[in-house]
Design a protein around this motif. Structure first.
Motif: not given
Length: 434
Positions: A198-201, A348-357
Motif C-alpha cells: 500500500l505504501r510502495g515500500q 484503518n488502511d487494511l482492506p480486510y478484517d484483522p485476524w483476531e476479529l
C-alpha cells in the motif's frame, strides 16, 4: 567647533531613540537566551556525544556491541529472557539495555550478556539515537517515527513482535522502518506485506519464529498443580480486557461484571497492566462499586498463570491475553462483539478484517451488547463445551509457529543477520523477502 557644540557633543553621542534602544535590548536578551540554551543542550548531550565519538562504553567489549537488545522494561522479561538464554547457549554475546531500573534481566547473570540501565524519555532516546552496533533488536515499535531514530552507527534494526495478535491495531508506521521483523505467525506477515504494498515500500525481511514468551509460559503453566473444581463449586470466570477505547471495562463497566456476580459465579477481574496507569480513575470507581461482592476479586499480580489456571473460562474483548489464555489452557473465551475503533491504527488502511476479529468464534463465542443480561448462562454453556479444545489446538498450530520453542528459530535468524552485518550486507538482506 564652537563652545556650544563642544558642550552638546557628549549628550549627542549617548542618545538613542526609543525604537533603536528597544531593538538593541531585544537583541542582547535574545543572544543571552540562545547562548544559555545552547550551552545547556551541549551539557545534556555531552555524555551521549562522547559515547558516539569513542564508539564504546566502559566495560562493553566490541563483541558485546555487535548485538544490542533494547527493552522498555521488566514487562518484557518473558519475551527477552528466552532470547538471551539461547544467545548464551550459542556463545553469542550482547549488550542488553533497559529503560526500567527494576527490570529483572539487568541482574540476570546470563553468560555473555552485559546489561545497562539507560533511563527513560530523553535520556534513553539520546543514547539509542547514537548507538553503536551491527544489529539492534527491540520490541518497541515506531522506529524513525516516534522518538527513537535510526543511528547511523547501526547497520540493521530488527523488531521482535511479542504477542500472537495481528499487527492491525498498532499505530500507523509502527514497523515500516525496521530492516527485519521477527513474527509469530503467517497472519502477521500478511498484514506487514499488505502495508508495504500500500505504501510502495521495499519488502523487509520477515522471520517466522513464533511467540517467545510462550517458551517460558508453557512450561510454567504445566508445572502448576492441577486445580480441582468441586461439582458444587460455582463457575469461576476470569475477566481480562484490553485497555483504552476498545476495552470492555471502558465500554461496559459494571454491565459485564454485575450479571456474573449476581448469578452466584466467582469472578476475577484482571485489567490490562496499562489500565492501572492510564485508566486509574475508571478502575477506582469500579472497585468501589464492587466492594460488596464477596465472590469477586481484583488481580493486579504480575503473573497471570494462576488466574488462568483457576478459572473455567475467560470473558474478554480483543486483548492479546485472550489468545494467551486459550492457547495455554485450551479453555474457551467469551468475547464481547463490537466494532473496534480503527481510526488511528494500521487497521484503518487494511482492506480486510484483522485476524483476531475473524477467529473469535473458533476459540469461543462472540456475544453482543444485548446478551450482557444473560452473560452468566452463556458462560455456563460455554464452560461445558469440550468441542472447542480441538479447534483451539488447530488454530494454535497454524498461527503460532514453534509453540514453546520460538527462541531457536529467532536466534537462527539473528545469527544470519549478524554474519551479513559483519560483512556490511545486513541491509541488503532486508530487501529480500522471506
Amino acid at each position: 567647533m564652537s563652545a556650544l557644540d563642544a558642550t552638546l557633543l557628549p549628550s549627542l553621542l549617548l542618545y538613542l531613540d526609543p525604537g533603536t534602544g528597544s531593538m538593541l535590548f531585544s537583541a542582547v536578551v535574545g543572544f543571552a537566551a540562545a547562548s544559555f540554551f545552547a550551552l545547556k543542550g551541549l551539557i545534556v548531550r555531552a555524555p551521549t556525544q562522547l559515547r558516539a565519538w569513542f564508539g564504546r562504553h566502559a566495560g562493553d567489549s566490541a563483541q558485546d556491541r555487535r548485538l544490542v537488545v533494547y527493552s522498555e522494561g521488566g514487562q518484557y522479561e518473558g519475551t527477552f529472557r528466552p532470547l538471551l538464554q539461547e544467545l548464551a547457549r550459542r556463545g553469542i554475546g550482547c549488550l542488553y539495555l533497559s529503560s526500567d531500573a527494576g527490570d529483572p534481566l539487568l541482574q540476570s547473570g546470563i553468560a555473555g550478556v552485559v546489561t545497562r540501565h539507560i533511563g527513560r524519555g530523553p535520556a534513553a532516546w539520546a543514547q539509542l539515537n547514537t548507538l553503536h552496533a551491527e544489529v539492534c533488536i527491540m520490541t518497541t515499535p515506531g522506529l524513525d517515527v516516534l522518538q527513537i531514530k535510526r543511528s547511523r552507527h547501526v547497520r540493521h534494526y530488527a523488531h521482535l513482535i511479542h504477542s500472537p495478535t495481528d499487527k492491525a491495531f498498532n499505530r500507523p508506521y509502527s514497523f515500516d522502518y525496521f530492516d527485519s521483523v521477527i513474527l509469530c505467525g503467517p497472519h502477521q506477515e500478511r498484514t506487514l506485506r499488505c502495508l508495504e504494498q500500500l505504501r510502495g515500500q521495499p519488502p523487509k525481511l520477515l522471520v517466522q519464529a513464533g511467540c517467545l514468551y510462550y517458551d517460558e509460559m508453557l512450561p510454567a503453566y504445566r508445572e502448576l498443580p492441577p486445580v480441582q473444581h468441586s461439582a458444587k463449586a460455582p463457575l469461576h470466570v476470569l475477566i481480562a480486557p484490553t485497555w483504552g477505547k476498545n476495552g470492555l471495562l471502558t465500554r461496559y463497566g459494571m454491565r459485564v461484571i454485575r450479571p456474573l456476580v449476581e448469578a452466584g459465579l466467582r469472578v476475577t477481574v484482571r485489567p490490562h497492566p496499562q489500565s492501572w496507569i492510564s485508566e486509574a480513575a475508571l478502575l477506582a470507581d469500579l472497585r468501589e462499586q464492587t466492594r460488596e461482592f464477596a465472590e469477586l476479586r481484583w488481580d493486579d499480580s504480575r503473573d497471570a498463570l494462576h488466574a488462568m489456571s483457576e478459572s473455567h473460562l475467560m470473558v474478554s474483548d480483543i486483548s492479546g491475553v485472550l489468545f494467551d489464555y486459550c492457547f495455554l489452557t485450551e479453555k474457551p473465551v467469551l468475547s464481547l462483539a463490537f466494532e473496534p475503533e480503527r481510526r488511528g491504527f494500521e487497521a484503518n488502511d487494511l482492506p480486510y478484517d484483522p485476524w483476531e476479529l475473524t477467529v473469535l468464534d473458533i476459540v469461543g463465542k462472540k456475544v453482543g451488547e444485548g446478551d450482557l443480561p444473560r452473560l452468566a448462562s452463556l458462560a455456563a454453556d460455554m464452560a461445558g463445551d469440550v468441542s472447542r479444545t480441538a479447534q483451539i489446538r488447530a488454530l494454535r498450530e497454524q498461527y503460532v509457529l514453534h509453540f514453546g520453542q520460538a527462541a531457536v528459530p529467532a536466534v537462527d535468524a539473528l545469527e544470519d543477520i549478524l554474519q551479513l552485518a559483519a560483512a556490511g550486507g545486513a541491509r541488503a538482506l532486508a530487501a529480500s523477502p522471506a
